[in-house]
Design an enzyme around this catalytic site. Structure first.
Site, PDB file in Angstrom:
ATOM      1  N   VAL A  96       0.875  -1.177   0.000  1.00 13.52           N
ATOM      2  CA  VAL A  96       0.000   0.000   0.000  1.00 13.52           C
ATOM      3  C   VAL A  96       0.914   1.229   0.000  1.00 13.52           C
ATOM      4  CG1 VAL A  96      -1.817   1.257   1.194  1.00 13.52           C
ATOM      5  CG2 VAL A  96      -1.767  -1.253   1.275  1.00 13.52           C
ATOM      6  N   ILE A  97       0.709   2.090  -0.981  1.00 12.48           N
ATOM      7  CA  ILE A  97       1.561   3.278  -1.111  1.00 12.48           C
ATOM      8  C   ILE A  97       0.682   4.526  -1.017  1.00 12.48           C
ATOM      9  CG2 ILE A  97       3.195   4.500  -2.596  1.00 12.48           C
ATOM     10  CD1 ILE A  97       4.041   1.761  -3.706  1.00 12.48           C
ATOM     11  N   HIS A 103      -7.074   7.280   1.463  1.00 13.93           N
ATOM     12  CA  HIS A 103      -7.468   5.915   1.080  1.00 13.93           C
ATOM     13  C   HIS A 103      -6.532   4.867   1.698  1.00 13.93           C
ATOM     14  CE1 HIS A 103      -9.801   3.309  -1.538  1.00 13.93           C
ATOM     15  NE2 HIS A 103      -8.707   2.744  -2.016  1.00 13.93           N
ATOM     16  N   ARG A 142      12.127  -2.149   0.582  1.00 13.88           N
ATOM     17  CA  ARG A 142      11.632  -3.219   1.469  1.00 13.88           C
ATOM     18  C   ARG A 142      11.210  -4.486   0.722  1.00 13.88           C
ATOM     19  NH1 ARG A 142      11.565   1.491   3.396  1.00 13.88           N
ATOM     20  NH2 ARG A 142      11.724   1.905   5.631  1.00 13.88           N
TER      21      ARG A 142
END
Ligand code: INI
Length: 169
Positions: A96-97, A103, A142
């Site tokens: 998730v960025i 959001h 990561r």
């Protein structure tokens, strides 16, 4: 009485019974749930997880991979797989960025709560390998970059938890 915890290499003055999981290949199967959103990142997380499982003696036939559209869909599939009785652990991978809106915060909250519940309610280790990053660069670091690979980390944690729970059973 406060019992000081010795530094690495020092002897304990008292010897409590330590219970830890080891990195041994499990008898059962391992599930991986991976999201397609930000797939350039999640594929690297998946590769890290699978490679690490194989390096630790898990056979490819013991690994099932379920793809979902985005991170928000991971908890439902993780819950289903964890409750199926077919898997010793469920490794969850996603990325998730942060964008221009909130959001990402809603997704991250739903995923972390959902995965926690899936593990607690099923009794099966559910590993949280969903990156929650400010930008793509953090995600690259990561997923096999200079901060390691979260998929690989989760695979090791899965094996350790499977063995720990077997010892506690
Ligand atoms: N899903 C992700 O896995 N990562 C994201 O960064 C993301 N963003 O930013 O929107 C994302 N959205 C999709 C979401 O997970 C659901 O698939 C979608 O809302 C349908 O339920």
């Amino acid at each position: 009485m406060a019992v000081p915890c010795p530094a690495p290499g020092e002897r304990w003055l008292v010897v409590p019974r330590m219970i830890e999981g080891a990195l041994v290949a499990p008898q059962g199967a391992v599930a991986i749930v991976v999201s397609r959103y930000n797939e350039s990142i999640t594929r690297k997380l998946l590769a890290g997880a699978v490679e690490t499982l194989l390096e630790n003696g898990v056979r490819d036939a013991q690994i099932d991979v379920a793809w979902v559209p985005g991170a928000f869909e991971i908890p439902l599939v993780a819950h289903t797989m964890a409750h199926s009785g077919r898997y010793a652990a469920v490794i969850c991978l996603g990325a998730v960025i942060r964008g221009e809106t909130t959001h990402d915060q809603h997704i991250n909250r739903a995923v972390s709560v959902g995965l926690g519940e899936a593990g607690l309610h099923s009794g099966v280790p559910v590993l949280f390998g969903v990156l929650t990053c400010d930008n793509l660069e953090q995600a690259i670091h990561r997923s096999g970059g200079n901060v390691g690979n979260k998929g690989s980390e989760c695979a090791l944690a899965a094996l350790e938890m499977i063995d720990l729970l077997a010892k506690l059973a």
